[in-house]
Design a protein around this motif. Sequence first.
Motif, PDB file in Angstrom:
ATOM      1  N   PRO A 113      38.969  45.243  52.797  1.00 53.45           N
ATOM      2  CA  PRO A 113      40.413  45.357  52.451  1.00 53.45           C
ATOM      3  C   PRO A 113      41.330  44.905  53.753  1.00 53.45           C
ATOM      4  O   PRO A 113      41.001  45.508  54.728  1.00 53.45           O
ATOM      5  CB  PRO A 113      40.865  46.934  51.899  1.00 53.45           C
ATOM      6  N   LYS A 115      45.225  44.530  54.818  1.00 54.91           N
ATOM      7  CA  LYS A 115      46.642  44.184  54.441  1.00 54.91           C
ATOM      8  C   LYS A 115      47.507  42.976  54.587  1.00 54.91           C
ATOM      9  O   LYS A 115      47.269  42.417  55.591  1.00 54.91           O
ATOM     10  CB  LYS A 115      47.554  45.583  55.142  1.00 54.91           C
ATOM     11  N   GLU A 124      53.069  47.859  48.787  1.00 51.09           N
ATOM     12  CA  GLU A 124      52.400  47.072  49.651  1.00 51.09           C
ATOM     13  C   GLU A 124      51.263  46.166  48.856  1.00 51.09           C
ATOM     14  O   GLU A 124      51.156  46.411  47.586  1.00 51.09           O
ATOM     15  CB  GLU A 124      51.221  48.074  50.451  1.00 51.09           C
ATOM     16  N   TYR A 126      47.458  44.065  49.347  1.00 47.07           N
ATOM     17  CA  TYR A 126      46.335  44.076  49.847  1.00 47.07           C
ATOM     18  C   TYR A 126      45.326  43.008  49.382  1.00 47.07           C
ATOM     19  O   TYR A 126      45.392  42.816  48.260  1.00 47.07           O
ATOM     20  CB  TYR A 126      45.521  45.544  50.099  1.00 47.07           C
ATOM     21  N   LYS A 310      42.248  37.934  56.942  1.00 46.86           N
ATOM     22  CA  LYS A 310      43.234  37.451  55.854  1.00 46.86           C
ATOM     23  C   LYS A 310      43.234  35.936  55.669  1.00 46.86           C
ATOM     24  O   LYS A 310      43.074  35.081  56.477  1.00 46.86           O
ATOM     25  CB  LYS A 310      44.484  37.936  56.195  1.00 46.86           C
TER      26      LYS A 310
END
Length: 381
Positions: A113, A115, A124, A126, A310
């Motif tokens: 995971p 963010k 939020e 994720y 990410k």
Amino acid sequence: MTTATMQAMTPQQLTRKIVNHEELFILDVRNTSEFDNWKIEGGKAEILNIPYFDLLDGVDEALDKIPSGKDILVVCAKEGSSIFVAEQLVEAGRTNIYYLRGGMKAWSEHIEPVKVGDLKGGGELYQFVRIGKGCLSYMVLSGGVAAVIDTLRMTDVYEQFARDKGAVIKHTLDTHLHADHISGGRTLAEKAGATYWLPPKDATEVTFKYEPIEEGKDIAVGQSSIRIEPIYSPGHTIGSTSFVIDEQYLLSGDILFVESIGRPDLAGKAEDWVADLRTTLYETYKHLSDDLIVLPAHFGKATELGEGGKVAGRLGDLFKSNPGLNIDSDAEFRAVVTENLPPQPNAYQDIRLTNMGQISPTEDEQREMELGPNRCAVHDK
């Protein structure tokens, strides 16, 4: 005097090393054909393939190819062969020797995971990075409610994460009928008592009940103003639907990636869907805000991994840098997305049937079906 020993490295520890660009040398002892098809990539990792059967009589001839002063990770399919080779390296006097716990099987299933950001209404977003497979899924959190998008087969990860966040999963959604991995959306919805959503044009052959995703039919999450807004965006499949979340993020499914675009051939409809793909990318997406952050359902190259692992890109920037968004003529576009494509994903036809509910493979069969890279993009070669 300290005696050197080998150690296990977990998929999570390996992920952190790759994302943090730490020095690492990988000795992959699988067969060359398996290695050439799919390997660990990214960060500062160097990799060498020497098949296990070439090392049965000892590692002496391989020692001059393996550097000193770096962490050495031995990798195989399931773990056993890598332990054998790692033990030999330790006996040969090498230090900092590791084996990958669970092998490539575990690497394929690890989900990390990350963010993405905060939402305007206090929630939020994720991204869940399945780094070994290149799959990406998402969780929207708001007011104690969670929605999971493009859920992967390992549903326990989402259940635990939602519990840790004090949230209840109320929605699971698929942007399209997947062909490279088995969707966990329906399973997670059943376990959590949630609603499962699917684009109806991709659901003509499914055997189960679902809630249709339709353009203009917003899906609220929590008590805040956060909304998931569907945008019909065919091309990868006839039903492909993107989501704009909180007026900030564009979940593009397998239509648009950071460095490539989706392929239209996984349902055998390339010639039929190529025009839809161009319209979605060059017209529908062009009318969206350049400031939307594109969050795809897959990545094809380790270079697409950004800060913290990410995978994301600003839409306006992708229109400048992504080769798939800069093809001048219809004829050239058609050639690019229908000719000289990468191999199709492993067992993609059976995966599609599984996601339709038409076949029900065992857990081991599902794991075997998913092994290898995703290959949903035009340029993943």
